[in-house]
Write a protein that holds these residues in place. Structure first.
Motif, PDB file in Angstrom:
ATOM      1  N   UNK A 150       0.818  -1.217   0.000  1.00  0.00           N
ATOM      2  CA  UNK A 150       0.000   0.000   0.000  1.00  0.00           C
ATOM      3  C   UNK A 150       0.854   1.271   0.000  1.00  0.00           C
ATOM      4  N   UNK A 151       1.826   1.310  -0.887  1.00  0.00           N
ATOM      5  CA  UNK A 151       2.610   2.532  -1.064  1.00  0.00           C
ATOM      6  C   UNK A 151       1.688   3.650  -1.544  1.00  0.00           C
ATOM      7  N   UNK A 152       2.080   4.876  -1.288  1.00  0.00           N
ATOM      8  CA  UNK A 152       1.218   6.000  -1.662  1.00  0.00           C
ATOM      9  C   UNK A 152       1.036   6.109  -3.172  1.00  0.00           C
ATOM     10  N   UNK A 153       1.981   5.570  -3.947  1.00  0.00           N
ATOM     11  CA  UNK A 153       1.857   5.574  -5.406  1.00  0.00           C
ATOM     12  C   UNK A 153       1.517   4.186  -5.946  1.00  0.00           C
ATOM     13  N   UNK A 154       0.777   3.403  -5.154  1.00  0.00           N
ATOM     14  CA  UNK A 154       0.433   2.041  -5.572  1.00  0.00           C
ATOM     15  C   UNK A 154      -0.450   2.032  -6.823  1.00  0.00           C
ATOM     16  N   UNK A 155      -1.165   3.123  -7.068  1.00  0.00           N
ATOM     17  CA  UNK A 155      -1.970   3.194  -8.280  1.00  0.00           C
ATOM     18  C   UNK A 155      -1.064   3.194  -9.517  1.00  0.00           C
ATOM     19  N   UNK A 156       0.024   3.945  -9.460  1.00  0.00           N
ATOM     20  CA  UNK A 156       0.982   3.937 -10.565  1.00  0.00           C
ATOM     21  C   UNK A 156       1.637   2.564 -10.689  1.00  0.00           C
ATOM     22  N   UNK A 157       1.901   1.920  -9.562  1.00  0.00           N
ATOM     23  CA  UNK A 157       2.469   0.576  -9.605  1.00  0.00           C
ATOM     24  C   UNK A 157       1.503  -0.390 -10.280  1.00  0.00           C
ATOM     25  N   UNK A 158       0.208  -0.251  -9.994  1.00  0.00           N
ATOM     26  CA  UNK A 158      -0.807  -1.107 -10.627  1.00  0.00           C
ATOM     27  C   UNK A 158      -0.825  -0.901 -12.136  1.00  0.00           C
ATOM     28  N   UNK A 159      -0.725   0.350 -12.563  1.00  0.00           N
ATOM     29  CA  UNK A 159      -0.675   0.630 -13.994  1.00  0.00           C
ATOM     30  C   UNK A 159       0.536  -0.048 -14.622  1.00  0.00           C
ATOM     31  N   UNK A 160       1.679   0.057 -13.963  1.00  0.00           N
ATOM     32  CA  UNK A 160       2.900  -0.549 -14.499  1.00  0.00           C
ATOM     33  C   UNK A 160       2.798  -2.066 -14.585  1.00  0.00           C
ATOM     34  N   UNK A 161       2.126  -2.670 -13.621  1.00  0.00           N
ATOM     35  CA  UNK A 161       1.906  -4.124 -13.685  1.00  0.00           C
ATOM     36  C   UNK A 161       1.073  -4.488 -14.910  1.00  0.00           C
ATOM     37  N   UNK A 162       0.034  -3.702 -15.181  1.00  0.00           N
ATOM     38  CA  UNK A 162      -0.802  -3.961 -16.352  1.00  0.00           C
ATOM     39  C   UNK A 162      -0.018  -3.758 -17.646  1.00  0.00           C
ATOM     40  N   UNK A 163       0.828  -2.743 -17.683  1.00  0.00           N
ATOM     41  CA  UNK A 163       1.633  -2.486 -18.874  1.00  0.00           C
ATOM     42  C   UNK A 163       2.648  -3.605 -19.104  1.00  0.00           C
ATOM     43  N   UNK A 164       3.221  -4.125 -18.029  1.00  0.00           N
ATOM     44  CA  UNK A 164       4.140  -5.257 -18.165  1.00  0.00           C
ATOM     45  C   UNK A 164       3.403  -6.490 -18.679  1.00  0.00           C
ATOM     46  N   UNK A 165       2.192  -6.712 -18.167  1.00  0.00           N
ATOM     47  CA  UNK A 165       1.391  -7.850 -18.634  1.00  0.00           C
ATOM     48  C   UNK A 165       1.097  -7.713 -20.119  1.00  0.00           C
ATOM     49  N   UNK A 166       0.757  -6.516 -20.543  1.00  0.00           N
ATOM     50  CA  UNK A 166       0.513  -6.270 -21.970  1.00  0.00           C
ATOM     51  C   UNK A 166       1.774  -6.559 -22.781  1.00  0.00           C
ATOM     52  N   UNK A 167       2.911  -6.111 -22.276  1.00  0.00           N
ATOM     53  CA  UNK A 167       4.161  -6.292 -22.994  1.00  0.00           C
ATOM     54  C   UNK A 167       4.559  -7.743 -23.188  1.00  0.00           C
ATOM     55  N   UNK A 168       4.206  -8.592 -22.214  1.00  0.00           N
ATOM     56  CA  UNK A 168       4.546 -10.012 -22.369  1.00  0.00           C
ATOM     57  C   UNK A 168       3.419 -10.809 -23.022  1.00  0.00           C
ATOM     58  N   UNK A 169       2.384 -10.116 -23.509  1.00  0.00           N
ATOM     59  CA  UNK A 169       1.320 -10.770 -24.242  1.00  0.00           C
ATOM     60  C   UNK A 169       0.209 -11.349 -23.416  1.00  0.00           C
ATOM     61  N   UNK A 170       0.164 -11.036 -22.131  1.00  0.00           N
ATOM     62  CA  UNK A 170      -0.888 -11.551 -21.255  1.00  0.00           C
ATOM     63  C   UNK A 170      -2.059 -10.570 -21.291  1.00  0.00           C
ATOM     64  N   UNK A 171      -2.858 -10.662 -22.353  1.00  0.00           N
ATOM     65  CA  UNK A 171      -3.900  -9.667 -22.609  1.00  0.00           C
ATOM     66  C   UNK A 171      -4.997  -9.668 -21.553  1.00  0.00           C
ATOM     67  N   UNK A 172      -5.356 -10.849 -21.043  1.00  0.00           N
ATOM     68  CA  UNK A 172      -6.435 -10.913 -20.053  1.00  0.00           C
ATOM     69  C   UNK A 172      -6.045 -10.201 -18.764  1.00  0.00           C
ATOM     70  N   UNK A 173      -4.820 -10.459 -18.296  1.00  0.00           N
ATOM     71  CA  UNK A 173      -4.344  -9.808 -17.068  1.00  0.00           C
ATOM     72  C   UNK A 173      -4.228  -8.300 -17.292  1.00  0.00           C
ATOM     73  N   UNK A 174      -3.704  -7.908 -18.444  1.00  0.00           N
ATOM     74  CA  UNK A 174      -3.572  -6.485 -18.741  1.00  0.00           C
ATOM     75  C   UNK A 174      -4.931  -5.801 -18.769  1.00  0.00           C
ATOM     76  N   UNK A 175      -5.907  -6.434 -19.439  1.00  0.00           N
ATOM     77  CA  UNK A 175      -7.240  -5.836 -19.542  1.00  0.00           C
ATOM     78  C   UNK A 175      -7.876  -5.657 -18.171  1.00  0.00           C
ATOM     79  N   UNK A 176      -7.728  -6.670 -17.296  1.00  0.00           N
ATOM     80  CA  UNK A 176      -8.277  -6.537 -15.932  1.00  0.00           C
ATOM     81  C   UNK A 176      -7.594  -5.399 -15.190  1.00  0.00           C
ATOM     82  N   UNK A 177      -6.286  -5.280 -15.385  1.00  0.00           N
ATOM     83  CA  UNK A 177      -5.562  -4.203 -14.716  1.00  0.00           C
ATOM     84  C   UNK A 177      -6.007  -2.833 -15.175  1.00  0.00           C
ATOM     85  N   UNK A 178      -6.165  -2.656 -16.486  1.00  0.00           N
ATOM     86  CA  UNK A 178      -6.614  -1.365 -17.006  1.00  0.00           C
ATOM     87  C   UNK A 178      -8.060  -1.083 -16.623  1.00  0.00           C
TER      88      UNK A 178
END
Length: 213
Positions: A150-178
Motif C-alpha cells: 500500500x505505497x502512496x503511489x500504488x496506483x501507478x504501480x498497478x498501472x505498471x503491472x498492467x503495462x508489463x502484462x501487456x508487454x509479455x502478451x498476457x492480454x487478459x491480465x492487462x485488460x483486468x488491470x486497465x
C-alpha cells in the motif's frame, strides 16, 4: 445509469467509449500540469530572483524541470535522512539519475531507499528503473510489492503491472488491470494528484485501444 461520482458516471457497457473520453480529458489536464511545473514555475522563480544555490526539495524539483540535473542531484544526495522530505527526495533522485542515464547511481539510491524505513515509497521508482534496464521480472516484483504494501503511489504501480502484462502478451491480465481504473476515476477523480490522474488517463487509453468495439 448508476452514478459513481459527480464528475462522470461510467458503466461497464459504456466503458470503452467512455475510456477514450476520460483519457482525452485527463491527458489535457496532465498537459496543463506539465506546463505549470515545467515552464511557469521555473520562469516565476527566475522572475522573483531565485538564488542560484538550491536550498530545498521543492527547489530541487524545479531545477530538475529546468534540466539542471547536476545541481539538483547534488542537493538531493546531500539531504540528511532526518529531513521530512528525504524519501520523496530519494525518489526524485532515482528518476533524475535515470533521465541522464546514470542507471547504476539510480539503482544504488533506489535500493538504499527501499531498505530504509518506509522504503515501500521507493518501490515504484525502483520498478520503473528496472524496467528501463530491461529487468522485467524484477520490475514486476517491485511493482507488486508496492501494491501489496500500500505505497502512496500504488496506483501507478498497478498501472505498471498492467503495462508489463501487456508487454509479455498476457492480454487478459492487462485488460483486468486497465479496467479497474474506470472505478478509480469514477470514485476518486477529483482527489487524485496529477501523477495518478495521468495513470488513469494511460489506463483508459490502453483500455480503449485493446477493446476497439
Amino acid at each position: 445509469m448508476r452514478r459513481y461520482s459527480a464528475v462522470v458516471s461510467v458503466t461497464r457497457d459504456a466503458a470503452v467509449p467512455a475510456a477514450r473520453r476520460i483519457a482525452a480529458r485527463l491527458f489535457a489536464v496532465g498537459a496543463i500540469v506539465a506546463c505549470v511545473s515545467g515552464w511557469v514555475l521555473p520562469h516565476a522563480a527566475r522572475a522573483q530572483g531565485q538564488r542560484q544555490a538550491i536550498e530545498s526539495y521543492a527547489e530541487a524539483r524545479i531545477a530538475i524541470a529546468m534540466g539542471k540535473y547536476a545541481e539538483a542531484t547534488a542537493y538531493l544526495e546531500r539531504l540528511p535522512r532526518t529531513d521530512s522530505t528525504w524519501m520523496n527526495a530519494q525518489v526524485e533522485l532515482v528518476r533524475a539519475f535515470a533521465l541522464i542515464s546514470k542507471y547504476d547511481d539510480a539503482e544504488r539510491v533506489a535500493r538504499q531507499s527501499v531498505a530504509a524505513p518506509n522504503g515501500k515509497e521507493a518501490l515504484t521508482a525502483l520498478g520503473e528503473l528496472l524496467r528501463t534496464r530491461g529487468r522485467l521480472a524484477a520490475a514486476d516484483s517491485a511493482f507488486a510489492r508496492a501494491v501489496a504494501e500500500h505505497a502512496s503511489d500504488s496506483l501507478m504501480a498497478s498501472l505498471n503491472l498492467a503495462l508489463l502484462a501487456k508487454g509479455r502478451g498476457d492480454k487478459a491480465v492487462a485488460a483486468r488491470g486497465f479496467d479497474r481504473f474506470i472505478d478509480v476515476y469514477n470514485t476518486a477523480a477529483g482527489s487524485l494528484p496529477s501523477r495518478e490522474m495521468m495513470a488513469v488517463a494511460i489506463a483508459c487509453r490502453e483500455l480503449g485501444e485493446t477493446n476497439p468495439e
